[in-house]
Motif scaffolding. Sequence first.
Motif, PDB file in Angstrom:
ATOM      1  N   LEU A   1     -26.004   6.021  24.677  1.00 50.59           N
ATOM      2  CA  LEU A   1     -27.611   5.891  23.600  1.00 50.59           C
ATOM      3  C   LEU A   1     -28.449   4.886  24.305  1.00 50.59           C
ATOM      4  O   LEU A   1     -29.426   5.314  24.405  1.00 50.59           O
ATOM      5  CB  LEU A   1     -27.007   5.724  22.346  1.00 50.59           C
ATOM      6  N   VAL A   2     -27.768   3.664  24.597  1.00 49.03           N
ATOM      7  CA  VAL A   2     -28.715   2.822  25.290  1.00 49.03           C
ATOM      8  C   VAL A   2     -29.421   3.230  26.672  1.00 49.03           C
ATOM      9  O   VAL A   2     -30.543   2.999  26.870  1.00 49.03           O
ATOM     10  CB  VAL A   2     -27.863   1.115  25.388  1.00 49.03           C
ATOM     11  N   VAL A   3     -28.621   3.866  27.423  1.00 42.98           N
ATOM     12  CA  VAL A   3     -29.133   4.357  28.765  1.00 42.98           C
ATOM     13  C   VAL A   3     -30.132   5.545  28.491  1.00 42.98           C
ATOM     14  O   VAL A   3     -31.237   5.567  29.160  1.00 42.98           O
ATOM     15  CB  VAL A   3     -28.028   4.976  29.722  1.00 42.98           C
ATOM     16  N   GLN A   4     -29.919   6.434  27.293  1.00 48.99           N
ATOM     17  CA  GLN A   4     -30.622   7.418  26.952  1.00 48.99           C
ATOM     18  C   GLN A   4     -32.099   6.958  26.610  1.00 48.99           C
ATOM     19  O   GLN A   4     -33.086   7.166  27.144  1.00 48.99           O
ATOM     20  CB  GLN A   4     -29.867   8.323  25.830  1.00 48.99           C
TER      21      GLN A   4
ATOM     22  N   THR B   1     -33.473   3.649  26.999  1.00 50.36           N
ATOM     23  CA  THR B   1     -34.105   2.830  27.506  1.00 50.36           C
ATOM     24  C   THR B   1     -34.455   3.026  29.131  1.00 50.36           C
ATOM     25  O   THR B   1     -35.566   2.609  29.705  1.00 50.36           O
ATOM     26  CB  THR B   1     -33.175   1.449  27.737  1.00 50.36           C
ATOM     27  N   VAL B   2     -33.617   4.300  29.426  1.00 48.81           N
ATOM     28  CA  VAL B   2     -33.926   4.507  30.892  1.00 48.81           C
ATOM     29  C   VAL B   2     -34.245   6.102  31.179  1.00 48.81           C
ATOM     30  O   VAL B   2     -35.668   6.159  31.337  1.00 48.81           O
ATOM     31  CB  VAL B   2     -32.712   4.292  31.697  1.00 48.81           C
ATOM     32  N   LEU B   3     -33.653   6.888  30.669  1.00 56.98           N
ATOM     33  CA  LEU B   3     -33.796   8.114  30.813  1.00 56.98           C
ATOM     34  C   LEU B   3     -35.093   8.633  29.895  1.00 56.98           C
ATOM     35  O   LEU B   3     -35.976   9.542  30.592  1.00 56.98           O
ATOM     36  CB  LEU B   3     -32.766   9.160  30.432  1.00 56.98           C
ATOM     37  N   ALA B   4     -35.391   8.102  28.627  1.00 58.36           N
ATOM     38  CA  ALA B   4     -36.357   8.785  28.092  1.00 58.36           C
ATOM     39  C   ALA B   4     -37.669   8.255  28.520  1.00 58.36           C
ATOM     40  O   ALA B   4     -38.822   8.742  28.303  1.00 58.36           O
ATOM     41  CB  ALA B   4     -36.180   8.270  26.386  1.00 58.36           C
ATOM     42  N   ARG B   5     -37.654   7.354  29.444  1.00 56.76           N
ATOM     43  CA  ARG B   5     -38.866   6.561  29.827  1.00 56.76           C
ATOM     44  C   ARG B   5     -39.184   7.120  31.267  1.00 56.76           C
ATOM     45  O   ARG B   5     -40.168   6.598  31.843  1.00 56.76           O
ATOM     46  CB  ARG B   5     -38.702   5.127  29.922  1.00 56.76           C
TER      47      ARG B   5
ATOM     48  N   LEU C   1     -25.784   9.065  15.242  1.00 56.54           N
ATOM     49  CA  LEU C   1     -26.249   7.761  15.870  1.00 56.54           C
ATOM     50  C   LEU C   1     -27.525   7.903  16.700  1.00 56.54           C
ATOM     51  O   LEU C   1     -28.467   7.097  16.660  1.00 56.54           O
ATOM     52  CB  LEU C   1     -25.242   7.319  16.901  1.00 56.54           C
ATOM     53  N   ALA C   2     -27.629   9.129  17.308  1.00 57.10           N
ATOM     54  CA  ALA C   2     -28.788   9.351  18.087  1.00 57.10           C
ATOM     55  C   ALA C   2     -29.978   9.555  16.942  1.00 57.10           C
ATOM     56  O   ALA C   2     -31.148   9.330  17.171  1.00 57.10           O
ATOM     57  CB  ALA C   2     -28.704  10.532  18.832  1.00 57.10           C
ATOM     58  N   ASP C   3     -29.572  10.369  15.964  1.00 53.98           N
ATOM     59  CA  ASP C   3     -30.552  10.700  14.741  1.00 53.98           C
ATOM     60  C   ASP C   3     -31.207   9.323  14.228  1.00 53.98           C
ATOM     61  O   ASP C   3     -32.235   9.449  13.781  1.00 53.98           O
ATOM     62  CB  ASP C   3     -29.773  11.517  13.493  1.00 53.98           C
ATOM     63  N   LEU C   4     -30.211   8.405  14.097  1.00 53.67           N
ATOM     64  CA  LEU C   4     -30.735   7.028  13.388  1.00 53.67           C
ATOM     65  C   LEU C   4     -31.560   6.177  14.323  1.00 53.67           C
ATOM     66  O   LEU C   4     -32.070   5.260  13.938  1.00 53.67           O
ATOM     67  CB  LEU C   4     -29.571   6.607  12.776  1.00 53.67           C
ATOM     68  N   ALA C   5     -31.294   6.277  15.598  1.00 47.59           N
ATOM     69  CA  ALA C   5     -31.700   5.179  16.627  1.00 47.59           C
ATOM     70  C   ALA C   5     -33.091   5.287  16.929  1.00 47.59           C
ATOM     71  O   ALA C   5     -33.498   6.605  17.083  1.00 47.59           O
ATOM     72  CB  ALA C   5     -30.918   5.243  17.943  1.00 47.59           C
ATOM     73  N   PRO C   6     -34.169   4.320  16.847  1.00 46.83           N
ATOM     74  CA  PRO C   6     -35.354   4.664  17.109  1.00 46.83           C
ATOM     75  C   PRO C   6     -35.331   4.906  18.862  1.00 46.83           C
ATOM     76  O   PRO C   6     -34.698   4.435  19.557  1.00 46.83           O
ATOM     77  CB  PRO C   6     -36.069   3.315  16.800  1.00 46.83           C
ATOM     78  N   PRO C   7     -36.461   5.805  19.170  1.00 44.92           N
ATOM     79  CA  PRO C   7     -37.761   6.397  18.300  1.00 44.92           C
ATOM     80  C   PRO C   7     -37.417   7.600  17.694  1.00 44.92           C
ATOM     81  O   PRO C   7     -38.281   8.398  18.108  1.00 44.92           O
ATOM     82  CB  PRO C   7     -38.837   6.306  19.205  1.00 44.92           C
TER      83      PRO C   7
END
Length: 213
Positions: free
Chosen positions: A17-20, A22-26, A63-69
């Motif tokens: 989730l952190v990589v998704q 902070t990295v992949l989504a950007r 967890l992905a549903d609750l994590a911003p953004p």
Amino acid sequence: MRINRILLSSALVVIALVVQVTVLARLHLPGAVPDLMLLVVIGLTLVYGHTSGALIGFGAGLLADLAPPADHATGRYALVLCVIGYLVGLVRPESGRLRSATVPMLVVVAAAIGSTLLYAGVGSLVGDTAARHVGLTGLVLTATLYDLLLAPFTVPLIMALARRTENDPLAGEGPATLGGGGEGAFPRLGGQRGGLFGRPVRRQGRVKGVRRL
């Protein structure tokens, strides 16, 4: 689920989730975003089976549903990954060991297509028409391509880590136990009554001259 499964799954899901986010989504790639969470669920499910896969998928999706953004309805991605985890677990072989690297790649392709269509379908039920505006065909193609390119670097590693937890000699249940039933990754050693290496159960007391283990 056993404690070692829960710990490993939780750690991998949080890292993914952190990589998704902070990295992949950007990366701002055209079309879809590479779905590392999906690949983690696939890798774990191919070892743990459909029941654990559904639970892991639901937890990861929530967890992905609750994590911003996150900008979609809570529970939407949880439902998608829960269904994908269950279906992927159904193609897992009884031994938990895949003889060819082709099978995981085919599973990744099918899961990428299925998750994208299911996510868009659930979105249409709750009034989210973003996929229709972007182009569903383009989303499916790019999601499949990105996940397929990322899969060789992630899925085998995740499966190897999962198998190590299944081979834990201190585990009290599941596939690593001797004669255990369940959805484990390893076949049982010995028969149901024989125990380790088929050692027979002695019902009439100690046999003279044979040291008991």
